[in-house]
Design a protein around this motif. Structure first.
Motif, mmCIF file in Angstrom:
data_model
loop_
_atom_site.group_PDB
_atom_site.id
_atom_site.type_symbol
_atom_site.label_atom_id
_atom_site.label_comp_id
_atom_site.label_asym_id
_atom_site.label_seq_id
_atom_site.Cartn_x
_atom_site.Cartn_y
_atom_site.Cartn_z
ATOM 1 N N SER A 17 42.431 4.408 10.272
ATOM 2 C CA SER A 17 41.320 4.753 9.556
ATOM 3 C C SER A 17 40.412 5.114 10.180
ATOM 4 O O SER A 17 40.297 5.494 11.529
ATOM 5 C CB SER A 17 40.859 3.222 8.866
ATOM 6 N N GLN A 18 39.348 5.706 9.563
ATOM 7 C CA GLN A 18 37.868 6.148 10.367
ATOM 8 C C GLN A 18 36.756 5.395 10.027
ATOM 9 O O GLN A 18 36.580 5.026 9.062
ATOM 10 C CB GLN A 18 37.702 7.726 10.086
ATOM 11 N N LEU A 19 35.967 5.351 11.135
ATOM 12 C CA LEU A 19 34.549 5.082 10.830
ATOM 13 C C LEU A 19 33.438 5.980 11.055
ATOM 14 O O LEU A 19 33.793 6.657 11.998
ATOM 15 C CB LEU A 19 34.267 3.589 11.643
ATOM 16 N N LYS A 20 32.278 5.862 10.598
ATOM 17 C CA LYS A 20 31.226 6.923 10.811
ATOM 18 C C LYS A 20 30.132 6.472 11.834
ATOM 19 O O LYS A 20 30.123 5.124 11.901
ATOM 20 C CB LYS A 20 30.519 7.570 9.639
ATOM 21 N N SER A 36 30.629 -4.114 18.241
ATOM 22 C CA SER A 36 30.530 -2.493 18.600
ATOM 23 C C SER A 36 30.057 -1.739 17.616
ATOM 24 O O SER A 36 30.512 -1.743 16.542
ATOM 25 C CB SER A 36 31.973 -2.065 19.324
ATOM 26 N N SER A 37 29.234 -0.873 17.960
ATOM 27 C CA SER A 37 28.677 0.304 17.114
ATOM 28 C C SER A 37 29.270 1.610 17.410
ATOM 29 O O SER A 37 29.305 1.877 18.462
ATOM 30 C CB SER A 37 27.088 0.255 17.076
ATOM 31 N N ILE A 38 29.582 2.370 16.269
ATOM 32 C CA ILE A 38 30.070 3.666 16.451
ATOM 33 C C ILE A 38 28.919 4.675 16.708
ATOM 34 O O ILE A 38 27.903 4.847 16.070
ATOM 35 C CB ILE A 38 30.762 4.370 15.250
ATOM 36 N N LEU A 48 40.509 5.034 14.277
ATOM 37 C CA LEU A 48 40.867 3.616 14.650
ATOM 38 C C LEU A 48 42.182 3.731 14.638
ATOM 39 O O LEU A 48 43.030 4.024 13.646
ATOM 40 C CB LEU A 48 40.287 2.460 13.534
ATOM 41 N N ARG A 49 42.875 3.418 15.776
ATOM 42 C CA ARG A 49 44.390 3.497 15.982
ATOM 43 C C ARG A 49 45.034 2.070 15.999
ATOM 44 O O ARG A 49 44.510 1.098 16.265
ATOM 45 C CB ARG A 49 44.586 4.502 17.215
ATOM 46 N N SER A 50 46.427 2.235 15.943
ATOM 47 C CA SER A 50 47.148 1.080 15.830
ATOM 48 C C SER A 50 47.613 0.443 17.312
ATOM 49 O O SER A 50 48.074 -0.461 17.589
ATOM 50 C CB SER A 50 48.621 1.387 15.090
ATOM 51 N N GLY A 51 47.203 1.448 18.434
ATOM 52 C CA GLY A 51 47.464 0.843 19.771
ATOM 53 C C GLY A 51 46.558 1.629 20.742
ATOM 54 O O GLY A 51 45.435 2.529 19.936
ATOM 55 N N PRO A 52 46.564 1.321 21.684
ATOM 56 C CA PRO A 52 45.207 1.808 22.557
ATOM 57 C C PRO A 52 45.732 3.084 23.456
ATOM 58 O O PRO A 52 46.210 3.291 24.475
ATOM 59 C CB PRO A 52 45.194 0.693 23.823
ATOM 60 N N PHE A 98 40.005 1.456 19.684
ATOM 61 C CA PHE A 98 39.373 2.865 19.442
ATOM 62 C C PHE A 98 38.738 2.885 21.151
ATOM 63 O O PHE A 98 38.475 2.248 21.672
ATOM 64 C CB PHE A 98 38.117 2.884 18.370
ATOM 65 N N SER A 99 37.915 4.239 21.070
ATOM 66 C CA SER A 99 37.603 4.603 22.373
ATOM 67 C C SER A 99 36.550 3.855 22.719
ATOM 68 O O SER A 99 35.375 3.940 21.765
ATOM 69 C CB SER A 99 37.086 5.906 22.394
#
Length: 288
Positions: free
Chosen positions: A163-166, A142-144, A151-155, A199-200
């Motif tokens: 954390s966060q990704l770009k 999957s690409s952001i 990024l979360r610990s649950g849905p 993540f979404s």
């Protein structure tokens, strides 16, 4: 008689290039040179996800890391016991091998590498990483698609942000996870630890895994590479240089530029052929 001897020696060299022991050496030589794509050529396709995550966790974060083969012991036709010295390793890597029970002492590890066959081709297993049974084998990539993604610990938004990704970053995702709004991903943190994150799905895409792309030379055998080398050396170069020497008259300058561009391409292909030949025959990495 001499020709027969030369032919026999040449045949022996070509045959030896296909041995599993040499393929083990080739795999680790490519990894040590930072050429993970080339190393994947010898790895069982279904194990590419393991190679990818191991590269992301340990190899890409330590450019000096090297796996130096000390011994290769053939157990049977389908397995080899390999002893490696992990030069310039860090504590995270050694702890990882201890958890897998590959650790011997100091920086030495031992592993059994199995050989799998399909359609007449032989590949090596690569089970380093993703050996957690709680992680699905049905993985996608999957690409952001947004500037930043949590990024979360649950849905759900009620869960903590790990954390966060770009934009453009990629994550492995569990394709067996069913949720219309959230994806379940595999995240590698700064301590080389794998974490399950959510993540979404609306802010990301989903695609098939294609971690490694071999160049045109990497996907060919040594025999084909040798034939191409002969064609380039004895056909392409003489034609190019002959055209350069005969060139003249109106438009010669433009024609010279075109020939020079073709010559540069030929030189590049020649280097690729030489690099591939040296590696397959002598397991020597030339710098790209």
């Amino acid at each position: 008689m001499k020709n027969l001897i030369y032919l026999a020696l040449l045949s022996f060299v070509f045959i030896s290039c296909d041995s599993n022991e040499r393929n083990i050496k080739k795999t680790f030589n490519r990894l040590n040179a930072g050429e993970t794509s080339s190393a994947s050529k010898y790895i069982w396709p279904e194990d590419h996800k393991n190679l990818y995550t191991f590269e992301q966790r340990f190899i890409s974060k330590n450019k000096l890391l090297s796996f130096d083969i000390e011994t290769i012991e053939k157990l049977n036709e389908e397995s080899y016991k390999v002893t490696l010295n992990c030069s310039n390793s860090n504590e995270e890597l050694l702890a990882y091998f201890k958890s897998k029970r590959n650790f011997i002492s100091g920086t030495k590890i031992i592993d059994t590498i199995f050989v799998k066959k399909i359609n007449g081709n032989e590949y090596l297993t690569f089970d380093w990483d993703l050996n957690d049974k709680s992680i699905s084998n049905n993985l996608k990539l999957s690409s952001i698609l947004v500037k930043k993604l949590n990024l979360r610990s649950g849905p759900g938004k009620k869960y903590n942000v790990i954390s966060q990704l770009k934009n453009g970053d990629e994550l492995l995702v569990d394709d067996n996870y069913e949720n219309s709004n959230w994806r379940k991903g595999i995240y590698i943190d700064e301590n080389s630890t794998i974490k399950k994150v959510y993540f979404s799905s609306k802010l990301t895409d989903r695609k098939e895994i294609s971690f490694f792309t071999l160049n045109w030379a990497g996907s060919m055998g040594i025999l084909v590479i040798s034939i191409l080398g002969i064609i380039v050396l004895f056909v392409i170069y003489p034609l190019l240089f002959g055209a350069l020497f005969r060139m003249g008259g109106e438009g010669a300058g433009v024609f010279a530029l075109i020939l020079f561009a073709i010559l540069l391409v030929a030189v590049y292909f020649t280097y690729q052929i030489i690099e591939m030949a040296f590696f397959e025959l002598f397991i020597i990495n030339l710098p790209f």
